[in-house]
Design a protein around this motif. Structure first.
Motif, PDB file in Angstrom:
ATOM      1  N   GLU A 100       0.808  -1.081   0.038  1.00  0.00           N
ATOM      2  CA  GLU A 100       0.084   0.030   0.140  1.00  0.00           C
ATOM      3  C   GLU A 100       0.872   1.226   0.147  1.00  0.00           C
ATOM      4  O   GLU A 100       0.342   2.238  -0.578  1.00  0.00           O
ATOM      5  CB  GLU A 100      -0.864   0.009   1.138  1.00  0.00           C
ATOM      6  CG  GLU A 100      -2.053  -0.965   1.006  1.00  0.00           C
ATOM      7  CD  GLU A 100      -2.906  -1.110   2.491  1.00  0.00           C
ATOM      8  OE1 GLU A 100      -2.749  -0.050   3.282  1.00  0.00           O
ATOM      9  OE2 GLU A 100      -3.867  -1.908   2.392  1.00  0.00           O
ATOM     10  N   ARG A 118       4.111  -0.126   4.599  1.00  0.00           N
ATOM     11  CA  ARG A 118       2.779  -0.830   4.716  1.00  0.00           C
ATOM     12  C   ARG A 118       2.022  -1.551   3.667  1.00  0.00           C
ATOM     13  O   ARG A 118       1.890  -1.405   2.589  1.00  0.00           O
ATOM     14  CB  ARG A 118       1.525   0.677   4.927  1.00  0.00           C
ATOM     15  CG  ARG A 118       0.196  -0.050   5.404  1.00  0.00           C
ATOM     16  CD  ARG A 118      -0.777   1.097   5.250  1.00  0.00           C
ATOM     17  NE  ARG A 118      -0.662   1.963   6.541  1.00  0.00           N
ATOM     18  CZ  ARG A 118      -0.149   3.560   6.420  1.00  0.00           C
ATOM     19  NH1 ARG A 118       0.226   3.706   5.239  1.00  0.00           N
ATOM     20  NH2 ARG A 118       0.290   3.892   7.553  1.00  0.00           N
ATOM     21  N   THR A 126      -3.527  -5.844   6.778  1.00  0.00           N
ATOM     22  CA  THR A 126      -2.596  -4.997   6.545  1.00  0.00           C
ATOM     23  C   THR A 126      -1.538  -5.004   7.592  1.00  0.00           C
ATOM     24  O   THR A 126      -2.028  -4.893   8.845  1.00  0.00           O
ATOM     25  CB  THR A 126      -2.899  -3.473   6.292  1.00  0.00           C
ATOM     26  OG1 THR A 126      -3.702  -3.522   5.150  1.00  0.00           O
ATOM     27  CG2 THR A 126      -1.861  -2.480   5.975  1.00  0.00           C
TER      28      THR A 126
END
Length: 231
Positions: A100, A118, A126
């Motif tokens: 991400e 991340r 996550t």
């Protein structure tokens, strides 16, 4: 990662940690050494070196020393190369297959880590990780060692990574072996025992300790494979 305008030369001497005197085309030239470590086992008079040629009139030196041949080993000496290579590796899914965010030079506590990442596994949530990168050029009989000089800054970074884990983050210290052909990595207790002790403490605390070797040519360096870490 790729360098432009690479030529070869012969190392003559290193009057200080920033400058090397090299022989290029039969003439002595000054080259900026892109590694402030000792590198005594690499920069030996007569060694074949690889230089990036610059055409910037504002530079004090026309060349930067970025690589050296040590026997059959081709070694990248550029201290900026490991971070660039790890950045490429992270984007390829080196830690998290699903990414991400990747942020360089992320501040945490009293330290500034090389990367904040991340990401995670698809359908598995996550995670967030801090990553510290260390470039390794010291090799003996097929073993890679770090550090080649005492590093209190390195000890501090490891202690901060332990704190990251305690706060619920993932934490990684990645030793980038700037060559191919080594069979394992070890902390160099002979040079800095406190670094090795702190690294072992970090492993016991849940910090991930990785060593990655590299495919190195005179003008490229790319992370290749994980190698065993022996603490």
């Amino acid at each position: 990662m790729h360098y432009d305008h690479i030529i070869s030369g012969t190392f003559l001497k290193r009057p200080n940690r920033f400058i090397a005197i090299v022989l290029v085309g039969g003439q002595e030239e000054e080259a900026h050494v892109k590694n402030t470590g000792r590198c005594r086992e690499l920069l030996i008079p007569g060694a074949r070196v690889y230089l990036q040629q610059h055409n910037d009139p504002k530079r004090k030196t026309k060349y930067s020393l970025i690589g050296v041949s040590k026997g059959n080993l081709m070694i990248n000496m550029d201290s900026q190369a490991p971070n660039k290579a790890v950045g490429e590796w992270l984007k390829r899914g080196g830690i998290f297959p699903y990414i991400e965010e990747i942020r360089a030079e992320k501040k945490y506590g009293n330290s500034r880590f090389d990367f904040f990442v991340r990401g995670g596994e698809l359908m598995a949530g996550t995670r967030e990780a801090f990553v510290e990168v260390k470039g390794v050029t010291l090799e003996e009989d097929g073993t890679a060692w770090f550090p080649d000089a005492p590093t209190e800054r390195g000890v501090k970074h490891i202690e901060e990574l332990i704190h990251c884990v305690e706060e619920g983050y993932d934490a990684y210290i990645i030793f980038v072996i700037q060559m191919k052909g080594v069979h394992c990595f070890r902390p160099n207790d002979r040079t800095h025992r406190a670094f090795g002790d702190t690294l072992r403490k970090a492993a016991d605390s849940g910090v991930h300790i990785l060593a990655l070797d590299c495919l190195v040519t005179k003008d490229t360096m790319e992370i290749d494979e994980k190698i065993p870490v022996i603490l």
